[in-house]
Design an enzyme around this catalytic site. Structure first.
Site, PDB file in Angstrom:
ATOM      1  N   ALA A  30      51.202  67.940  41.966  1.00  0.00           N
ATOM      2  CA  ALA A  30      52.765  67.644  42.071  1.00  0.00           C
ATOM      3  C   ALA A  30      52.709  66.274  42.697  1.00  0.00           C
ATOM      4  O   ALA A  30      51.638  65.758  43.280  1.00  0.00           O
ATOM      5  CB  ALA A  30      53.154  68.770  43.178  1.00  0.00           C
ATOM      6  N   GLY A  42      49.179  71.362  41.385  1.00  0.00           N
ATOM      7  CA  GLY A  42      50.251  71.696  40.121  1.00  0.00           C
ATOM      8  C   GLY A  42      49.549  71.592  38.694  1.00  0.00           C
ATOM      9  O   GLY A  42      50.104  72.550  37.984  1.00  0.00           O
ATOM     10  N   GLU A  96      47.807  74.704  38.402  1.00  0.00           N
ATOM     11  CA  GLU A  96      48.631  75.723  38.511  1.00  0.00           C
ATOM     12  C   GLU A  96      49.234  75.855  37.193  1.00  0.00           C
ATOM     13  O   GLU A  96      49.664  77.036  36.325  1.00  0.00           O
ATOM     14  CB  GLU A  96      49.609  75.826  39.658  1.00  0.00           C
ATOM     15  CG  GLU A  96      49.019  75.697  41.040  1.00  0.00           C
ATOM     16  CD  GLU A  96      49.892  75.771  41.926  1.00  0.00           C
ATOM     17  OE1 GLU A  96      50.267  74.433  42.208  1.00  0.00           O
ATOM     18  OE2 GLU A  96      50.192  76.468  42.827  1.00  0.00           O
ATOM     19  N   GLU A 101      45.163  71.192  47.746  1.00  0.00           N
ATOM     20  CA  GLU A 101      46.192  71.061  48.891  1.00  0.00           C
ATOM     21  C   GLU A 101      45.974  70.927  50.209  1.00  0.00           C
ATOM     22  O   GLU A 101      46.478  70.139  51.051  1.00  0.00           O
ATOM     23  CB  GLU A 101      47.267  72.261  48.374  1.00  0.00           C
ATOM     24  CG  GLU A 101      48.085  71.931  47.217  1.00  0.00           C
ATOM     25  CD  GLU A 101      47.592  72.530  46.021  1.00  0.00           C
ATOM     26  OE1 GLU A 101      46.264  72.729  46.070  1.00  0.00           O
ATOM     27  OE2 GLU A 101      48.188  72.635  44.887  1.00  0.00           O
TER      28      GLU A 101
HETATM   29  N1  COA Z   1      50.862  62.433  43.132  1.00  0.00           N
HETATM   30  C1  COA Z   1      51.386  61.001  43.120  1.00  0.00           C
HETATM   31  N2  COA Z   1      50.716  60.018  42.600  1.00  0.00           N
HETATM   32  C2  COA Z   1      49.434  60.313  42.099  1.00  0.00           C
HETATM   33  C3  COA Z   1      48.941  61.613  42.067  1.00  0.00           C
HETATM   34  C4  COA Z   1      49.559  62.629  42.474  1.00  0.00           C
HETATM   35  N3  COA Z   1      49.387  64.083  42.710  1.00  0.00           N
HETATM   36  N4  COA Z   1      47.532  61.615  41.650  1.00  0.00           N
HETATM   37  C5  COA Z   1      47.560  60.514  41.219  1.00  0.00           C
HETATM   38  N5  COA Z   1      48.494  59.764  41.727  1.00  0.00           N
HETATM   39  C6  COA Z   1      48.708  58.154  41.282  1.00  0.00           C
HETATM   40  C7  COA Z   1      47.762  57.313  42.325  1.00  0.00           C
HETATM   41  O1  COA Z   1      48.577  57.153  43.617  1.00  0.00           O
HETATM   42  C8  COA Z   1      47.726  56.058  41.677  1.00  0.00           C
HETATM   43  O2  COA Z   1      48.968  55.277  41.645  1.00  0.00           O
HETATM   44  P1  COA Z   1      48.867  53.681  42.120  1.00  0.00           P
HETATM   45  O3  COA Z   1      48.160  53.029  40.801  1.00  0.00           O
HETATM   46  O4  COA Z   1      50.390  53.621  41.863  1.00  0.00           O
HETATM   47  O5  COA Z   1      48.135  53.552  43.259  1.00  0.00           O
HETATM   48  C9  COA Z   1      47.289  56.343  40.199  1.00  0.00           C
HETATM   49  O6  COA Z   1      47.944  57.956  39.966  1.00  0.00           O
HETATM   50  C10 COA Z   1      45.870  56.462  39.860  1.00  0.00           C
HETATM   51  O7  COA Z   1      45.283  57.268  40.907  1.00  0.00           O
HETATM   52  P2  COA Z   1      44.242  56.790  41.754  1.00  0.00           P
HETATM   53  O8  COA Z   1      44.168  57.710  42.937  1.00  0.00           O
HETATM   54  O9  COA Z   1      44.297  55.260  41.992  1.00  0.00           O
HETATM   55  O10 COA Z   1      42.842  57.206  40.860  1.00  0.00           O
HETATM   56  P3  COA Z   1      41.391  57.579  41.163  1.00  0.00           P
HETATM   57  O11 COA Z   1      40.484  57.479  39.957  1.00  0.00           O
HETATM   58  O12 COA Z   1      40.926  56.700  42.557  1.00  0.00           O
HETATM   59  O13 COA Z   1      41.650  59.250  41.741  1.00  0.00           O
HETATM   60  C11 COA Z   1      42.291  61.342  41.792  1.00  0.00           C
HETATM   61  C12 COA Z   1      42.153  60.336  40.969  1.00  0.00           C
HETATM   62  C13 COA Z   1      42.791  62.553  40.668  1.00  0.00           C
HETATM   63  C14 COA Z   1      41.019  62.070  42.299  1.00  0.00           C
HETATM   64  C15 COA Z   1      43.234  60.929  42.797  1.00  0.00           C
HETATM   65  O14 COA Z   1      44.465  60.369  42.184  1.00  0.00           O
HETATM   66  C16 COA Z   1      43.759  62.132  43.584  1.00  0.00           C
HETATM   67  O15 COA Z   1      42.906  62.741  44.398  1.00  0.00           O
HETATM   68  N6  COA Z   1      45.085  62.728  43.273  1.00  0.00           N
HETATM   69  C17 COA Z   1      45.802  63.621  44.047  1.00  0.00           C
HETATM   70  C18 COA Z   1      45.100  65.011  43.610  1.00  0.00           C
HETATM   71  C19 COA Z   1      45.717  66.135  44.541  1.00  0.00           C
HETATM   72  O16 COA Z   1      45.782  66.244  45.860  1.00  0.00           O
HETATM   73  N7  COA Z   1      46.775  66.884  44.043  1.00  0.00           N
HETATM   74  C20 COA Z   1      47.355  68.043  44.602  1.00  0.00           C
HETATM   75  C21 COA Z   1      48.695  67.562  45.078  1.00  0.00           C
HETATM   76  S1  COA Z   1      49.588  68.828  45.568  1.00  0.00           S
END
Ligand code: COA
Length: 262
Positions: A69, A114, A117, A137
């Site tokens: 999400a 999500g 999910e 989460e």
């Molecule tokens: N919601 C909003 N934005 C997200 C996102 C999410 N769930 N997951 C990734 N993004 C965005 C990042 O903020 C970043 O945006 P920016 O370039 O404007 O800063 C872009 O996507 C790329 O992600 P980034 O974190 O820079 O890539 P990474 O390779 O360093 O890490 C992940 C990849 C997937 C490990 C990391 O993005 C992450 O932990 N995401 C969230 C996962 C999460 O907690 N999901 C459950 C949500 S309830």
């Protein structure tokens, strides 16, 4: 049929296999309100379109299926809006799970929160060997809210479901395969072809039998229903906590959260 939404693309081939691609690659296909609205519209359309026999759901780009999400949007939630968001996500994903046509996830990268999910709401999951599955989460002071607490438990059992949900640590595709979270793992270069092959077999079977099989298997878990209500209430309650504000703020500011338990 070929149709473009704001945040996803939809194409159907001559076999009647539709490919729905979530198309927000710069945010790793994170599910914001716009994506969820488009997803709901597309799923409804696919369920009713007589030219469509089966559906593949995947993510744009080569990094993510869906990274969860949208945390930017989550950060503004309170108890009431959080519960409503969870209920809406549950309802949209339920449209997938209860579709009479088979819907299969091709997981081509991160399937987190999500995203995991969404994949679990599909009838089958095929993963590239670069895919990563997880429910992180708790690292945001939250729990899965789109049916993940229910469907993960159904797919892998209580012990492993709690392992993934409590640690928030993702597992690689091969481990996901071993625990029953995915059905097949493929090389990324063959992922879509393998997925089409699986669906190509299913669409040759009796469509009424396929629909009834989905209905009957779903009936195993449909009766109680209380788990989903408990999940949405817990998700909403957590949106009112300081820990949740801290967890989402820390993610957005790219720092480590400090949780105080309130
Ligand atoms: N919601 C909003 N934005 C997200 C996102 C999410 N769930 N997951 C990734 N993004 C965005 C990042 O903020 C970043 O945006 P920016 O370039 O404007 O800063 C872009 O996507 C790329 O992600 P980034 O974190 O820079 O890539 P990474 O390779 O360093 O890490 C992940 C990849 C997937 C490990 C990391 O993005 C992450 O932990 N995401 C969230 C996962 C999460 O907690 N999901 C459950 C949500 S309830």
């Amino acid at each position: 049929m070929s149709q473009t939404y704001q945040t996803l693309t939809l194409e159907t081939d001559e076999q009647g296999i539709a490919v729905l691609t979530i198309n927000r690659a710069d945010k790793l296909n994170a599910l914001n309100a716009e994506v969820m609205n488009d997803l709901e519209g597309a799923i409804m359309k696919l369920r009713h379109d007589s030219a469509v026999k089966a559906v593949i759901i995947t993510g744009a780009g080569n990094r993510a299926f869906v990274a969860g999400a949208d945390i930017q949007e989550l950060a503004g939630l309170n108890t009431f809006t959080g519960t409503a968001l969870s209920e809406r996500g549950q309802q949209i994903f339920s449209l997938i799970e209860h579709s009479a046509k088979p819907m299969v996830a091709y997981v081509n990268g991160y399937a987190l929160g999500g995203g995991c999910e969404l994949a679990m709401a599909c009838h089958l999951r095929i993963a590239s060997d670069t895919a990563l599955f997880g429910l992180p989460e708790v690292t945001l002071g939250l729990i899965p809210g789109y049916g993940g607490t229910q469907r993960l438990t159904q797919l892998v059992g209580k012990g492993r479901a709690l392992q993934l949900i409590l640690t928030g640590k993702p597992v690689k595709a091969r481990e996901a395969l071993e625990m029953g979270l995915v059905n097949w793992v493929t090389d990324p270069s063959e992922g879509m072809a393998t997925t089409r092959e699986v669906l190509g077999q299913i669409v040759q079977r009796g469509p009424v039998a396929v629909a009834k099989a989905i209905e009957a298997v779903n009936a195993v878990a449909d009766q109680p229903g209380k788990g989903y209500i408990a999940e949405a209430e817990a998700f909403g309650a957590l949106c009112g906590t300081r820990d949740f504000k801290e967890g989402t703020d820390a993610f957005l500011k790219k720092r480590t959260p400090v949780f105080n338990g309130n």
